[in-house]
Design a protein around this motif. Structure first.
Motif, short mmCIF file in Angstrom:
data_model
loop_
_atom_site.label_atom_id
_atom_site.label_comp_id
_atom_site.label_asym_id
_atom_site.label_seq_id
_atom_site.Cartn_x
_atom_site.Cartn_y
_atom_site.Cartn_z
N ASN A 1 1.32 58.22 -0.11
CA ASN A 1 0.24 59.21 -0.23
C ASN A 1 0.19 59.66 -1.68
OD1 ASN A 1 -0.61 59.53 2.57
ND2 ASN A 1 1.46 60.28 2.87
N ASP B 1 -3.18 66.62 -7.54
CA ASP B 1 -1.98 67.46 -7.41
C ASP B 1 -0.79 66.90 -8.19
OD1 ASP B 1 -3.21 69.26 -5.52
OD2 ASP B 1 -2.91 67.73 -3.99
N LYS C 1 -9.59 61.78 -5.59
CA LYS C 1 -8.58 62.83 -5.74
C LYS C 1 -7.25 62.36 -5.17
CE LYS C 1 -11.89 66.55 -5.39
NZ LYS C 1 -12.36 67.66 -4.56
N GLY C 2 -7.33 61.53 -4.12
CA GLY C 2 -6.12 61.05 -3.48
C GLY C 2 -6.36 59.80 -2.68
N THR D 1 -6.25 66.09 -0.40
CA THR D 1 -5.32 66.70 -1.34
C THR D 1 -5.24 68.21 -1.15
OG1 THR D 1 -7.07 66.93 -2.98
CG2 THR D 1 -5.79 64.89 -3.04
N SER E 1 -1.60 61.78 -4.52
CA SER E 1 -2.52 62.86 -4.82
C SER E 1 -2.63 62.93 -6.34
CB SER E 1 -2.03 64.19 -4.26
OG SER E 1 -2.94 65.20 -4.63
#
Length: 138
Positions: A51, A56, A24-25, A134, A53
């Motif tokens: 970072n 997202d 997811k991240g 995330t 994500s």
């Protein structure tokens, strides 16, 4: 017995493969930049945090020197794949800057041990990679 071991081994490979393509991240701490300058390969020490994500569709980029520069980007066109020949999970995406409107093409390669490298515009960032929590947790 051999068939059972083969089945268990193959199942383990599938789990390892899915482990990275379903991320997811990812937090990536760049410690070195490698690039070509007039045909000569050069390296520079750095301290940058990315970072990503994926779920997202955002990325923060932090450049840490005597001061800290931080910027948020919108991710789009995220592609995930697994290369059987190199045993690397690949993420390709575009990051759109809200500040300049420019689009940057990123590629992340994660090896079988979970170590990532990030490529951006002819620069290769090396360092450590870590799980990123995330906002969306589905």
């Amino acid at each position: 017995m051999k068939k059972l071991l083969l089945v268990l081994f193959c199942a383990g490979l599938c789990v390892a493969k899915a482990q990275f393509t379903e991320l997811k991240g990812l937090t990536f701490c760049a410690k070195k930049i490698i690039y070509a300058d007039k045909g000569e390969i050069k390296t520079e020490e750095t301290f940058q945090l990315f970072n990503f994500s994926f779920i997202d569709k955002t990325m923060t980029h932090n450049i840490i020197t005597e001061s800290i520069e931080s910027q948020l980007y919108k991710l789009q066109n995220i592609e995930k794949s697994f290369d059987e020949s190199t045993k690397k999970t690949k993420f390709k995406m575009e990051a759109v800057s809200g500040l300049s409107g420019n689009t940057y093409k990123y590629e992340i390669n994660i090896n079988s041990e979970g170590v990532a490298e990030v490529s951006l515009n002819g620069y290769l960032y090396t360092g450590g990679s870590y799980k990123f929590k995330t906002y969306v947790q589905e």
